[in-house]
Design a protein around this motif. Structure first.
Motif, mmCIF file in Angstrom:
data_model
loop_
_atom_site.group_PDB
_atom_site.id
_atom_site.type_symbol
_atom_site.label_atom_id
_atom_site.label_comp_id
_atom_site.label_asym_id
_atom_site.label_seq_id
_atom_site.Cartn_x
_atom_site.Cartn_y
_atom_site.Cartn_z
ATOM 1 N N PHE A 160 45.335 42.283 47.175
ATOM 2 C CA PHE A 160 45.613 43.093 45.996
ATOM 3 C C PHE A 160 46.861 42.613 45.254
ATOM 4 C CE2 PHE A 160 43.626 46.005 49.167
ATOM 5 C CZ PHE A 160 42.381 46.072 48.556
ATOM 6 N N SER A 161 47.785 41.956 45.950
ATOM 7 C CA SER A 161 49.012 41.469 45.316
ATOM 8 C C SER A 161 48.844 40.102 44.666
ATOM 9 C CB SER A 161 50.147 41.387 46.350
ATOM 10 O OG SER A 161 50.446 42.661 46.871
ATOM 11 N N THR A 162 47.644 39.546 44.706
ATOM 12 C CA THR A 162 47.411 38.226 44.125
ATOM 13 C C THR A 162 47.141 38.338 42.624
ATOM 14 O OG1 THR A 162 45.043 38.332 44.617
ATOM 15 C CG2 THR A 162 46.474 37.342 46.287
ATOM 16 N N GLN A 163 47.010 37.168 41.985
ATOM 17 C CA GLN A 163 46.696 37.105 40.560
ATOM 18 C C GLN A 163 45.437 36.266 40.343
ATOM 19 O OE1 GLN A 163 50.641 35.593 39.200
ATOM 20 N NE2 GLN A 163 50.679 37.423 37.928
ATOM 21 N N ILE A 164 44.832 36.443 39.187
ATOM 22 C CA ILE A 164 43.694 35.616 38.793
ATOM 23 C C ILE A 164 43.993 34.984 37.439
ATOM 24 C CG2 ILE A 164 42.011 36.948 40.100
ATOM 25 C CD1 ILE A 164 41.205 38.354 37.506
ATOM 26 N N ALA A 419 39.758 31.631 38.202
ATOM 27 C CA ALA A 419 40.383 30.993 39.367
ATOM 28 C C ALA A 419 41.249 32.039 40.059
ATOM 29 C CB ALA A 419 41.222 29.786 38.949
ATOM 30 N N TRP A 420 40.988 32.269 41.340
ATOM 31 C CA TRP A 420 41.746 33.267 42.110
ATOM 32 C C TRP A 420 42.975 32.596 42.699
ATOM 33 C CZ3 TRP A 420 38.483 37.707 44.260
ATOM 34 C CH2 TRP A 420 39.302 38.789 44.616
ATOM 35 N N GLY A 421 44.137 33.179 42.448
ATOM 36 C CA GLY A 421 45.399 32.608 42.911
ATOM 37 C C GLY A 421 45.642 32.815 44.384
ATOM 38 N N PRO A 422 46.655 32.140 44.939
ATOM 39 C CA PRO A 422 46.953 32.240 46.380
ATOM 40 C C PRO A 422 47.687 33.512 46.729
ATOM 41 C CG PRO A 422 48.569 30.837 45.301
ATOM 42 C CD PRO A 422 47.557 31.204 44.242
ATOM 43 N N LEU A 423 47.834 33.753 48.025
ATOM 44 C CA LEU A 423 48.656 34.875 48.484
ATOM 45 C C LEU A 423 50.097 34.650 48.050
ATOM 46 C CD1 LEU A 423 47.304 35.269 52.129
ATOM 47 C CD2 LEU A 423 46.905 36.841 50.231
#
Length: 425
Positions: A160-164, A419-423
């Motif tokens: 939930f704390s990630t970014q896209i 694109a889904w960002g990393p933790l």
């Protein structure tokens, strides 16, 4: 995606978060959920009325949209972390866990949030934490708490704390946007009247590589998000496309036509150290590193139709990976190394597929027919992708078992290239 039909060149401008970005916020529609959802109660946090917005609402929203939790209603009365919950009552309500918390003023205008998570069946504490926050950090604080609850209950890292990142096309303008994983808080990193495609996150989340057509041809850039500064990573004769980061962040795999057909190379993020990875008489494209950096998966028509292959990052002979069907493209290995998502052409169109890397068994996950650009969440649980509904591009997400589905869209705009960002580190 074909790199054709280039538009007229206009000046690219860097934009901050504005009302334009706010109007492009993604809205999420949950279209599927897990078969067995975990019942959990999230009590209103004591003292959070001192904040401009409630942390509790963020936590509840995160867990609910994950598709893995059912929320047990607790009513509006706050419950602080110093109060032992009534476990017997909670069990009658069907709650297997409860989170309670307290928000108290701290120094320099900040607040301290204390949270405890309990197992109501065992009447035992599962976790506790204390976070210091500013009033403006209510969202990121809520995401952090939801991540902890998710991990303690499912055993998987919360995302939930990630970014896209994604590209929005509205009229003739393209915007590369970055948002929270729930689509909120969108920021425009780049705006242009030329196409922007193939965003790829660096492993530490500080940079994005992407392809821009601002020079009347596709060029690969590396964009530092904190400063907005860019470096050209690949601008050779012909096409420069499909950047993919190595797991250590030191190299990019790219596709170049400088020597003829589309072939794969590796390059440093500053554009130096160009090395050809393989040579073939076919089109090789869409490279993606495996989680351990030992392999690069890619699409090639060397067997007569587009299929997925892999090759050692040290070079050598390519190995075919997909055999079912006449069209399989866009390989994306999962962060845990166990599976690979890709696009398969089926009787229903182009759909998201997943393959077990060890057994090579595969399954179709989606019921849409114009899917593209799959991207795994960093915990390998969800796959974000682009599709088309009603003639308009939208983003969607599906769980790796196909049970949980979400749809993310922007009103009156096409959304592509997710694109889904990393933790966060």
């Amino acid at each position: 995606m074909k790199l054709t039909d280039l538009f007229r060149y206009l000046l690219i401008t860097l934009l901050a978060a504005t009302a334009l970005s706010a109007r492009a916020q993604l809205s999420i529609e949950i279209t599927g959920a897990g078969a067995n959802r975990f019942p959990v109660a999230i009590a209103v946090m004591e003292g959070e009325s001192q904040l401009p917005r409630g942390v509790t609402d963020v936590v509840r929203s995160d867990l609910e949209r994950s598709g893995l939790f059912s929320l047990v209603e607790m009513g509006p009365k706050p419950i602080g972390e110093t109060v032992m919950p009534d476990f017997a009552y909670l069990r009658t309500r069907g709650a297997d866990a409860i989170a309670v918390g307290t928000v108290v003023p701290a120094q320099s205008g900040k607040y301290e949030l204390r949270m405890r998570l309990y197992d109501t069946r065992q009447e035992a504490q599962l976790d506790a934490l204390t976070l210091t926050m500013t009033p403006a950090q209510y969202r990121i604080t809520g995401h952090k708490i939801a991540d902890i609850i998710y991990e303690r209950i499912t055993g998987l890292k919360g995302v939930f704390s990630t970014q896209i990142a994604y590209v929005v096309k509205s009229g003739k303008q393209y915007k590369l946007q970055i948002a929270d994983s729930d689509g909120a808080n969108p920021q425009t990193a780049l705006a242009s009247n030329e196409p922007i495609i193939s965003p790829s996150w660096s492993p530490d989340g500080s940079r994005l590589a992407y392809v821009s057509f601002e020079a009347k041809k596709p060029v690969v850039y590396v964009h530092t998000l904190a400063t907005g500064l860019r470096a050209v990573a690949a601008n050779f004769k012909g096409s420069n496309s499909a950047p993919s980061w190595s797991p250590d962040g030191n190299r990019l795999a790219v596709v170049l036509t400088k020597d003829g057909l589309s072939q794969m190379y590796t390059v440093n993020p500053d554009g130096s150290g160009v090395t050809r990875l393989a040579s073939s008489s076919s089109i090789d494209t869409e490279p993606a590193f495996s989680h351990d950096g030992q392999w690069i998966y890619f699409t090639s028509d060397r067997g007569g139709s587009p299929q997925i292959y892999r090759i050692s990052t040290q070079g050598g002979r390519a190995e075919r990976v997909t055999f079912e069907g006449s069209y399989n493209v866009t390989p994306r290995p999962s962060p845990d190394g166990q599976t690979m998502s890709y696009i398969a052409r089926t009787a229903n169109g182009f759909q998201i597929a997943i393959m077990d890397v060890a057994t090579r068994q595969f399954a179709i996950l989606t019921d849409t027919g114009r899917d593209e650009s799959p991207s795994f969440a960093p915990n390998s649980r969800m796959i974000l992708y682009a599709t088309e509904i009603g003639g308009r591009g939208v983003l969607a997400a599906v769980s790796s078992d196909g049970r949980i589905k979400q749809r993310l869209s922007v009103q009156a705009a096409d959304v592509r290239e997710p694109a889904w960002g990393p933790l966060p580190r």
